[in-house]
Design an enzyme around this catalytic site. Structure first.
Site, mmCIF file in Angstrom:
data_model
loop_
_atom_site.group_PDB
_atom_site.id
_atom_site.type_symbol
_atom_site.label_atom_id
_atom_site.label_comp_id
_atom_site.label_asym_id
_atom_site.label_seq_id
_atom_site.Cartn_x
_atom_site.Cartn_y
_atom_site.Cartn_z
ATOM 1 N N LYS A 89 0.815 -1.224 0.000
ATOM 2 C CA LYS A 89 0.000 0.000 0.000
ATOM 3 C C LYS A 89 0.849 1.275 0.000
ATOM 4 O O LYS A 89 0.456 2.295 -0.563
ATOM 5 C CB LYS A 89 -0.912 0.009 1.226
ATOM 6 C CG LYS A 89 -1.991 -1.072 1.206
ATOM 7 C CD LYS A 89 -3.051 -0.788 0.168
ATOM 8 C CE LYS A 89 -4.208 -1.764 0.265
ATOM 9 N NZ LYS A 89 -5.180 -1.558 -0.833
ATOM 10 N N GLU B 178 -9.564 6.029 3.352
ATOM 11 C CA GLU B 178 -10.397 4.963 3.884
ATOM 12 C C GLU B 178 -9.506 3.741 4.051
ATOM 13 O O GLU B 178 -8.452 3.652 3.409
ATOM 14 C CB GLU B 178 -11.537 4.636 2.910
ATOM 15 C CG GLU B 178 -11.197 3.654 1.790
ATOM 16 C CD GLU B 178 -10.075 4.108 0.855
ATOM 17 O OE1 GLU B 178 -9.941 5.312 0.638
ATOM 18 O OE2 GLU B 178 -9.333 3.233 0.344
ATOM 19 N N SER C 280 1.474 -9.669 -1.094
ATOM 20 C CA SER C 280 1.165 -8.245 -0.952
ATOM 21 C C SER C 280 1.397 -7.692 0.447
ATOM 22 O O SER C 280 1.649 -6.512 0.605
ATOM 23 C CB SER C 280 -0.280 -7.993 -1.372
ATOM 24 O OG SER C 280 -1.149 -8.825 -0.636
#
Lengths: 261, 393
Positions: free
Chosen positions: B89, B111, B377
């Site tokens: 991210k 968010e 990830s």
């Protein structure tokens, strides 16, 4: 099936000032209140009725309208049921009727089918806040117009002058002036900054009438809005009222009288 | 590129910018500027320097020999779990915060589902000294508590989204509402390849560093830039978009997206959007969406807070539609088993999101010479409670 040669929205603005448009959510507070509220609003002196088509994720709305959407959906409201409920509305309601909601349920209902149903029951216009203008022009305009439906665009204090002009050129119903950067239901009187914005739009002398919405909750804000535009739109305050005072003719008359003064 | 966004913000029939007028100026400002800013040499050098020195890129492409032996293929793991903050991210939040600064924004909202994007956003806000508000579903806050505390330590304000399913989709609604109410000085860092154009394209470009590195690293390790398979999990789909990006036009590379099947795709508790969804509009774009016949959004379910989103990014909807990407899914059970399996075979506890991608290894048939890259990830620290509760290890 009724056919309209002149749209009721255009007709209304030809000779009416201080227009009061009232929003409520179909299926709220009870599933079968939809028609009754429309009839009582007309009797009470409202000039336009905006019937909300509830959606699970209403991003442009504040908590009051969102909650009414949720209750309506829990009650079982759908677009199909809404059309069934207002099938004969033109026998008892003559003021303009606008359907307001988000684009996804309309897409799932089918655009053509939706427009046809609107025309059949006598709906005059649509407010679909998340339908972008470019998409409207490319795909929807022709369909809406073929069924006599006016698409109402929103403008905000941040909307550029050139875009306002573009919007003004692409509609001939009215323009929904969002009073402030906010979702629906914001509170309090208008600020100096808002009044400057209202005046700026007034000075633009647009081809379309404007109605000011978001943050209209009493006679003071309604009257101020009417000084700068053709009238005002009220939503969250009415939803709150319906929740606490009910849907009877007497109570709705009192609500409208308190707003109009 | 065949699968790139077009000038109107569409990937085939999906994409666009279905936003209320209140958001139009913000989104338009971003659309007009994002490519010029991203292509600016000063931006590039700042972005790449931070990716290298702060995030720790390039992340390793690790040859997982025991996992390879187990599945009979040459399996590599792209170690996004080793990025600072524990997931891919941060690649995107670093990019977006520099961009927000170039646009003169003072405040950041975001968010988050699992909390990984929230932590990544809170981190870059701390780095840049910017005010940060993160919306997170109330239920997600409970099941991802360590990440909530991380965000707070980093100085962010975490606001619970209490509407609807109280998970990611509702956190997104609340963030959009906040943005509507603060249009001038605030930038909304969306964490996945979702939302109105240009977000899906912008986020995919920031995440494309993953496949850019993969090509180079694979070339060093195997003498070819092209694996036979690339596997990635998909909620909104940002890690998958990044892992697929530089392979999209290389049809010989099989791309596999793995969705969360929850308790089973037909159980009524699932987040397998490509299987359960149909075209619809949510959060500003047209995509595949889990919804009722009447167009109401269905509340998704997955054991992984990062995957229970009712839609997927429009790019993925298009890749599904065209058949370019094969969509698989994995249940909670399959993902948890795969997570524990990787832990025991390779000493790496993966995020439960990433464990979904690993679970697909069981569903594909490999030749022993096949080169397979799984995009790992994120790491599983945040999921320890869920692993412990599941208990089968």
């Amino acid at each position: 099936m009724e056919t309209t040669t002149i749209n009721r929205i255009n007709q209304l603005f030809q000779n009416k000032k201080d227009v009061l448009s009232v929003y409520y959510t179909a299926g709220f507070p009870k599933l079968d209140n939809t028609l009754e509220i429309a009839q009582n609003l007309e009797k009470a002196g409202a000039d336009i009725i905006e019937i909300g088509m509830p959606f699970s994720d209403p991003v442009a709305d504040g908590p009051t309208i969102q909650e009414s959407n949720k209750i309506a959906l829990d009650n079982g409201m759908t677009i199909k049921l809404l059309f069934d409920q207002i099938k004969n509305i033109r026998e008892s309601v003559s003021i303009p009727i606008i359907l307001m909601g988000y684009i996804n349920p309309v897409i799932q209902f089918g655009i053509e089918n939706f427009c046809k149903s609107c025309e059949e029951v006598g709906v005059d216009g649509l407010i679909l806040p998340d339908l972008p203008m470019a998409e409207y022009m490319a795909v929807y305009k022709e369909k809406f117009e073929a069924h006599g439906l006016k698409n109402v665009f929103l403008i905000t204090p941040q909307t550029s002058e050139s875009r306002i002009k573009e919007i003004d050129n692409n509609t001939d119903g009215f323009i929904y002036m969002v009073s402030n950067a906010s979702t629906t239901g914001a509170k309090g009187d208008f600020s100096e900054e808002q009044l400057v914005y209202f005046d700026r739009i007034k000075q633009m002398s647009l081809g379309n009438p404007t109605l000011i919405g978001f943050g209209i909750s009493n006679n003071s804000t309604y009257s101020q809005a009417c000084e700068y535009s053709s009238g005002a739109i009220i939503g969250s305050a009415f939803i709150k009222f319906l929740g606490s005072e009910g849907t009877s003719e007497d109570s709705i008359k009192k609500f409208v009288k308190d707003i109009k003064g | 590129m065949r699968y790139s966004v077009d000038e109107n913000g569409y990937y085939g029939q999906f994409g666009g910018a279905y936003i209320p007028e209140m958001l139009y100026p913000n989104v338009e400002e971003l659309r007009e500027n994002y490519l010029a800013i991203m292509n600016d040499s000063e931006f590039k050098s700042e972005f790449h320097k931070l990716l290298k020195d702060y995030v720790g890129r390039p992340t390793p492409l690790y040859y997982a020999s025991r996992l390879s032996e187990h599945y009979g293929a040459k399996i590599y793991l792209k170690r996004e779990d080793l990025c600072h903050t524990g997931a891919h991210k941060v690649n995107n939040t670093i990019g977006q915060i520099i961009l927000a600064q170039k646009l003169g924004k003072k405040k950041i909202i975001a968010e988050t589902g699992a909390g990984q994007h929230g932590v990544a956003t809170a981190t870059v806000c701390a780095l840049m000294g910017m005010e940060c508000i993160v919306y997170m579903g109330e239920i997600d806050m409970a099941r991802q508590r360590p990440n909530v505390e991380r965000m707070k330590i980093l100085g962010a304000e975490v606001i619970p989204a209490k509407s609807g399913s109280k998970t990611l989709k509702d956190a997104t609604n609340e963030a959009m509402r906040h943005w509507i109410s603060h249009p001038v000085d605030t930038h909304y860092i969306i964490g996945s390849v979702v939302g109105p154009h240009p977000y899906p394209d912008m986020v995919a470009r920031f995440q494309s560093v993953i496949s850019d590195e993969m090509r180079k690293q694979l070339n060093e390790a195997e003498g070819t830039e092209f694996p036979h398979y690339v596997l990635a999990c998909v909620g909104g789909g940002s890690n998958a978009a990044g892992a697929f990006y530089h392979y999209l036009d290389e049809e010989k590379v099989k791309l596999v997206a793995v969705e969360a099947a929850g308790k089973g795709v037909d159980s009524g508790e699932s987040a397998a959007t490509s299987y359960l969804g149909k075209p619809g509009v949510l959060h500003g774009s047209k995509t595949l969406l889990m919804q009722t016949e009447d167009g109401q959004v269905v509340e998704p379910y997955s054991i992984s807070a990062g995957l229970d989103y009712p839609g997927i990014g429009p790019i993925h909807a298009h890749l599904f539609d065209t058949g370019r990407v094969k969509f698989e899914n994995a249940t909670d059970e399959e993902a948890m088993k795969a997570g524990v399996e990787l832990s025991k075979l390779e000493g790496i506890i993966p995020a439960i999101e990433s464990a979904h991608a690993l679970a697909a290894l069981k569903k594909l048939q490999f030749n022993s010479s096949d080169i397979v890259v799984v995009n790992l990830s994120g790491r599983g620290d945040k999921d320890l409670e869920t692993y412990i509760k599941w208990g089968q290890y």
